[in-house]
Design a protein around this motif. Structure first.
Motif, PDB file in Angstrom:
ATOM      1  N   ASP A  99       0.879  -1.175   0.000  1.00 36.93           N
ATOM      2  CA  ASP A  99       0.000   0.000   0.000  1.00 36.93           C
ATOM      3  C   ASP A  99       0.915   1.222   0.000  1.00 36.93           C
ATOM      4  N   ARG A 101       0.593   4.356  -0.806  1.00 36.69           N
ATOM      5  CA  ARG A 101       0.107   5.592  -0.181  1.00 36.69           C
ATOM      6  C   ARG A 101       0.303   5.548   1.334  1.00 36.69           C
ATOM      7  N   ALA A 102      -0.034   4.432   1.938  1.00 39.75           N
ATOM      8  CA  ALA A 102       0.136   4.297   3.389  1.00 39.75           C
ATOM      9  C   ALA A 102       1.614   4.346   3.761  1.00 39.75           C
ATOM     10  N   GLU A 103       2.446   3.677   2.985  1.00 38.26           N
ATOM     11  CA  GLU A 103       3.882   3.670   3.275  1.00 38.26           C
ATOM     12  C   GLU A 103       4.468   5.067   3.124  1.00 38.26           C
ATOM     13  N   ARG A 129       3.392  -0.571 -10.483  1.00 39.75           N
ATOM     14  CA  ARG A 129       2.375  -1.610 -10.321  1.00 39.75           C
ATOM     15  C   ARG A 129       2.038  -2.267 -11.661  1.00 39.75           C
TER      16      ARG A 129
END
Length: 136
Positions: A99, A101-103, A129
């Protein structure tokens, strides 16, 4: 899931108190990257959707993704370097499980990039990706 190198980068960022220091650290990451060979800066490797010029060249080595990149903007070169620490050395399935964006949020990047830079970062993540999807 993040690479060990990315976890080290997160730890580095935790020691940097303000955004200006973090911003400089991202730029320094880009400056430390090896230059992308000129012959790889072609339309096929160009990433659309970025405000600056961006090229990403990916290849598989022993079932693991490795990519290099270049940009004409220092901060974007730094973002490429950060993405390399996030993804390089992962299998295609592992890349798709990240993920991003989270990282990136763990570094505080989501809150401090302009809308154009954020869109460019998204375009670079999508390119990585897409590369992984072709290899799954």
């Amino acid at each position: 899931m993040a690479t060990e190198q990315f976890e080290e980068l997160v730890e580095d960022f935790e020691f940097l108190d303000d955004w200006e220091d973090r911003y400089r650290h991202v730029i320094d990451q880009g400056k430390a990257m090896d230059a992308l060979a000129e012959e790889l800066c072609v339309p096929a490797t160009k990433v659309d959707g970025c405000a600056s010029q961006v090229w990403l060249h990916a290849e598989m080595q022993d079932g693991k993704l490795h990519f290099d990149g270049a940009s004409d903007a220092m901060i974007v070169s730094g973002l490429i370097a950060v993405l390399r620490t996030l993804y390089n050395g992962l299998s295609p399935a592992e890349v798709l499980a990240v993920d991003a964006r989270a990282e990136m949020g763990r570094l505080g990047l989501n809150d401090h990039l302009s809308a154009q830079r954020s869109n460019g970062l998204t375009a670079m993540i999508e390119r990585v990706r897409e590369t992984a999807l072709r290899e799954v």
